[in-house]
Design a protein around this motif. Structure first.
Motif, mmCIF file in Angstrom:
data_model
loop_
_atom_site.group_PDB
_atom_site.id
_atom_site.type_symbol
_atom_site.label_atom_id
_atom_site.label_comp_id
_atom_site.label_asym_id
_atom_site.label_seq_id
_atom_site.Cartn_x
_atom_site.Cartn_y
_atom_site.Cartn_z
ATOM 1 N N PRO A 148 -21.087 44.922 25.520
ATOM 2 C CA PRO A 148 -20.791 43.410 26.055
ATOM 3 C C PRO A 148 -18.957 43.692 25.991
ATOM 4 N N THR A 149 -18.350 43.989 25.123
ATOM 5 C CA THR A 149 -16.720 43.982 24.941
ATOM 6 C C THR A 149 -16.109 44.803 25.912
ATOM 7 N N PHE A 150 -16.699 45.842 26.333
ATOM 8 C CA PHE A 150 -15.777 47.081 26.827
ATOM 9 C C PHE A 150 -15.972 46.420 28.564
ATOM 10 N N ILE A 151 -17.218 46.396 29.102
ATOM 11 C CA ILE A 151 -17.838 45.910 30.245
ATOM 12 C C ILE A 151 -16.848 44.745 30.476
ATOM 13 N N VAL A 152 -16.683 43.604 29.909
ATOM 14 C CA VAL A 152 -15.997 42.433 30.469
ATOM 15 C C VAL A 152 -14.470 42.762 30.239
ATOM 16 N N ALA A 153 -13.743 43.672 29.325
ATOM 17 C CA ALA A 153 -12.695 43.917 30.185
ATOM 18 C C ALA A 153 -12.872 44.516 30.924
ATOM 19 N N VAL A 154 -13.214 45.800 31.390
ATOM 20 C CA VAL A 154 -13.455 46.894 32.246
ATOM 21 C C VAL A 154 -13.381 45.677 33.814
ATOM 22 N N LEU A 155 -14.463 44.442 33.785
ATOM 23 C CA LEU A 155 -14.664 43.476 35.436
ATOM 24 C C LEU A 155 -12.797 42.560 35.231
ATOM 25 N N LEU A 156 -12.642 42.418 34.411
ATOM 26 C CA LEU A 156 -12.003 41.254 34.190
ATOM 27 C C LEU A 156 -10.082 41.380 34.927
ATOM 28 N N ALA A 157 -9.709 43.060 34.516
ATOM 29 C CA ALA A 157 -8.813 43.653 34.933
ATOM 30 C C ALA A 157 -8.615 44.355 35.658
ATOM 31 N N SER A 158 -10.082 44.842 36.614
ATOM 32 C CA SER A 158 -10.285 45.857 37.777
ATOM 33 C C SER A 158 -10.294 44.128 39.042
ATOM 34 N N GLY A 159 -10.837 43.082 38.224
ATOM 35 C CA GLY A 159 -11.088 41.511 39.222
ATOM 36 C C GLY A 159 -9.796 41.518 39.488
ATOM 37 N N GLY A 160 -8.792 41.316 38.589
ATOM 38 C CA GLY A 160 -7.758 40.402 38.697
ATOM 39 C C GLY A 160 -7.010 41.124 39.820
ATOM 40 N N LEU A 161 -6.964 42.492 40.035
ATOM 41 C CA LEU A 161 -6.182 43.054 40.959
ATOM 42 C C LEU A 161 -6.354 42.749 42.203
ATOM 43 N N MET A 162 -7.563 42.077 42.552
ATOM 44 C CA MET A 162 -7.922 41.907 43.866
ATOM 45 C C MET A 162 -7.004 40.797 44.706
ATOM 46 N N CYS A 163 -7.050 40.041 43.737
ATOM 47 C CA CYS A 163 -5.825 38.953 43.865
ATOM 48 C C CYS A 163 -4.781 39.378 44.998
ATOM 49 N N LEU A 164 -4.223 40.481 44.670
ATOM 50 C CA LEU A 164 -3.516 41.277 45.681
ATOM 51 C C LEU A 164 -3.159 41.308 46.637
ATOM 52 N N PHE A 165 -4.833 41.727 47.333
ATOM 53 C CA PHE A 165 -5.263 41.299 48.650
ATOM 54 C C PHE A 165 -4.995 40.300 49.665
ATOM 55 N N LEU A 166 -4.823 39.309 48.842
ATOM 56 C CA LEU A 166 -5.239 37.570 49.299
ATOM 57 C C LEU A 166 -3.643 37.490 49.654
ATOM 58 N N PRO A 167 -3.770 36.620 51.290
ATOM 59 C CA PRO A 167 -1.851 36.131 51.370
ATOM 60 C C PRO A 167 -1.252 35.201 49.719
ATOM 61 N N ASN A 168 0.248 35.068 50.094
ATOM 62 C CA ASN A 168 0.472 34.324 49.459
ATOM 63 C C ASN A 168 0.490 32.971 49.815
ATOM 64 N N THR A 169 0.332 31.832 48.357
ATOM 65 C CA THR A 169 -0.241 30.354 49.212
ATOM 66 C C THR A 169 0.882 29.911 48.090
ATOM 67 N N THR A 170 1.651 30.620 47.622
ATOM 68 C CA THR A 170 2.185 29.003 47.337
ATOM 69 C C THR A 170 3.547 28.576 47.539
ATOM 70 N N ARG A 171 3.728 27.501 47.321
ATOM 71 C CA ARG A 171 4.338 26.194 48.061
ATOM 72 C C ARG A 171 4.397 26.506 50.156
ATOM 73 N N GLN A 172 2.980 26.988 50.347
ATOM 74 C CA GLN A 172 2.998 26.959 51.546
ATOM 75 C C GLN A 172 2.625 25.614 51.750
ATOM 76 N N ALA A 173 2.084 25.384 53.483
ATOM 77 C CA ALA A 173 1.100 23.768 53.725
ATOM 78 C C ALA A 173 -0.527 24.706 53.952
ATOM 79 N N LEU A 174 -0.992 23.813 53.598
ATOM 80 C CA LEU A 174 -2.348 24.081 53.721
ATOM 81 C C LEU A 174 -3.406 23.753 54.977
ATOM 82 N N GLN A 175 -3.759 25.332 55.728
ATOM 83 C CA GLN A 175 -3.273 25.672 57.380
ATOM 84 C C GLN A 175 -5.775 24.515 57.519
#
Length: 583
Positions: free
Chosen positions: A556-583
């Protein structure tokens, strides 16, 4: 004599506002005289963000008139403004703090209801005849309900509005918790926890959409992070109340009916839901939702009310008289709403739900939907998969330490002892008593998230959502792997506290990012679909950990570790929303 009105301006002026628009052409005592020409430098400000910006990805073509430096809405006394300018002109003050308090309480209540089960399990195992396997399903049933409820409530909120849905959710949630506290068997308890989860499933996506749609873009990241901190408060309240109520052995038994301390604890957990339902009547509907629905006059009235509360000035002094809306917005003009009026509300709502769902799975929104589903799924396998089992693991380490004079042991040795020779073995008598150290360690673990939440509030708009999410998921992944190497209850507590701290920080950034990435007319539905993936992650995390913890401990601990680290990198494919107007 004022300048003549251009044809373009006339097209945007409603008949009711014609007098205010042409008033400058008539002589008046307060006429300031000829206006100085503006230095108009018309530029498309959306290109500043580059091709990776959210506006470009959404395919929204910005209007030149809303990006010109000489725009009327950007003048101090302007009568026309888009949403972002309109919400800025209301000021920032008492209304927004009241909004934060009420929405924060909704978030607190949601987290209390979810996490409370992890404190109940060790005490309820005798009353409900629980095994490690059935504990896993009892932890999971609320997520199954949330998965069903998230999509249904989110879609309804995009059709009928945020406020009414939130009130209904809070009442259903409170009633379900009260009913579950009276349940005398495992099956009935599971049923009411499912209903509880179905209500909670709508709370998350709707409250985040509702809160975000009152925030100006300069403060949105900080305030969304601030609201995420209320999850930590929920964890603290649950741990503190569990420590006070459950070991006290209050309650009693009448015939075959049992109402003991853990049931009273559940009853207390229902109180915030009823309080929230009452407080929501003090707040207005989301102005962003009203604009996207074509109800511009209703949105203006909300802006005037916010202006009155924040500034103390009369509503008439609010400078905006007309809302400017970009054509690509999927708003429904008031005339169009009148034409649809003969149709039943139910048919119109169902039609909207189907339409919103379709739009989430076609380009360009499909990209955001896919990524947000993936991130939420992997993130919440770790977040709920481990967080929900912390009290159980603390209880097992405590049992080992008392029986073996604090001898060093890793999580697998402890689990082997508890299941083969301890309280979880086949021959052992059920013992509902939990040592107070378990509650203290749980309280320390959730309190460790307070500094990281403060850091998120202060840095979310400076460092950005993606920085916090990648940092948190990698750090939490390392902590998850490290849990296999701890050798006593103190080590376990330290690693668990660090995990709680960084995962809480990541949760704040994920909530900000997912809330902002969808356009207004799809926001609640988009967040709801993401939450469905999150709840599925919570279900799988709890069931897998329950299945593997007693049979193949290291997994369990190693499965969770791999999923957390790999999933977090997916956010790099989303646009930057910091200080941007809501669409």
């Amino acid at each position: 004599m004022g300048r003549p009105i251009r044809e373009e301006q006339k097209r945007h002026i409603r008949p009711s506002n014609v007098s205010s628009a042409v008033g400058s052409e008539l002589p008046a005592k307060t006429d300031p005289g000829p206006k100085k020409p503006h230095n108009c430098d018309v530029k498309d400000e959306h290109q500043i963000n580059g091709p990776g910006s959210k506006t470009v990805d959404l395919g929204v073509v910005p209007s030149l008139k809303t990006s010109a430096k000489c725009d009327p809405e950007k003048a101090p006394n302007s009568e026309k403004a888009d949403f972002e300018r309109a919400i800025e002109l209301t000021g920032y003050g008492r209304f927004h703090y009241l909004l934060l308090a009420v929405c924060g309480l909704v978030s607190t209540s949601e987290e209390m209801d979810v996490i409370s089960m992890s404190f109940i399990l060790p005490s309820a195992q005798c009353d409900l005849n629980l095994t490690t396997h059935t504990k896993g399903w009892l932890n999971s049933i609320i997520f199954i309900g949330m998965m069903v409820g998230a999509y249904a409530w989110g879609s309804v909120a995009d059709s009928l509005g945020r406020k009414r849905v939130l009130i209904a959710i809070s009442v259903v949630n409170g009633v379900a918790i009260v009913a579950s506290s009276f349940s005398q068997n495992y099956e009935l308890f599971m049923l009411f926890r499912f209903i509880n989860g179905a209500a909670l499933g709508g709370s998350g996506p709707v409250i985040w959409s509702y809160f975000a749609e009152f925030q100006p873009k300069k403060k949105r990241g900080a305030m969304l992070s601030f609201m995420a901190a209320f999850w930590t408060l929920g964890n603290l309240f649950v741990a503190g109340l569990a420590w006070v109520i459950i070991p006290s052995e209050i309650g009693g038994t009448t015939g075959g009916f049992v109402y003991n301390s853990w049931r009273i604890f559940l009853l207390v957990m229902s109180l915030p839901s009823f309080l929230v339902a009452a407080l929501l009547f003090l707040l207005p509907e989301s102005p962003k939702f009203l604009i996207s629905s074509g109800r511009h006059e209703a949105a203006l009235e909300v802006f005037r009310g916010i202006y009155l509360m924040n500034t103390g000035r009369s509503k008439e002094q609010y400078p905006v008289k007309q809302i400017l809306v970009d054509e690509p917005m999927h708003s429904k003009p008031e005339k169009q709403l009148e034409e649809k009026e003969p149709r039943s509300k139910m048919r119109r709502m169902l039609s909207d739900i189907v339409e919103h769902s379709k739009q989430l799975f076609v380009p360009p929104i499909l990209k955001f939907t896919t990524i947000s589903i993936t991130i939420n799924f992997t993130f919440h396998i770790g977040y709920y998969g481990l967080m929900m089992w912390f009290p159980e693991m603390f209880n097992r380490f405590d049992e080992w330490s008392r029986a073996n004079d604090n001898a060093p042991a890793d999580i697998c040795m402890v689990t082997s002892y508890v299941t083969q020779r301890g309280t979880h073995s086949a021959d052992a008598l059920c013992d509902p008593h939990i040592h107070s150290d378990v509650f203290m360690e749980s309280l320390i673990t959730v309190a460790a998230a307070i500094p990281s939440n403060i850091f998120a509030v202060l840095g979310m708009d400076r460092l950005g959502r993606k920085f916090f999410l990648v940092f948190a998921t990698f750090s939490a992944g390392l902590c998850s792997a490290a849990m296999y190497f701890v050798y006593n209850k103190t080590n376990n507590l330290i690693v668990s506290a660090i995990f709680s701290s960084v995962i809480s920080c990541g949760n704040a950034s994920l909530d900000c990012l997912i809330t902002e990435v969808f356009p207004t007319n799809l926001r609640a539905t988009g967040v709801a679909v993401s939450m469905v993936a999150a709840r599925l992650g919570g279900i799988i995390g709890n069931v897998v950990i329950a299945a593997l913890l007693d049979t193949y401990c290291p997994a369990p601990t190693f499965i969770v570790a791999v999923l957390l680290a790999s999933g977090g990198l997916m956010c790099l494919f989303l646009p930057n929303t910091t200080r941007q107007a809501l669409q």
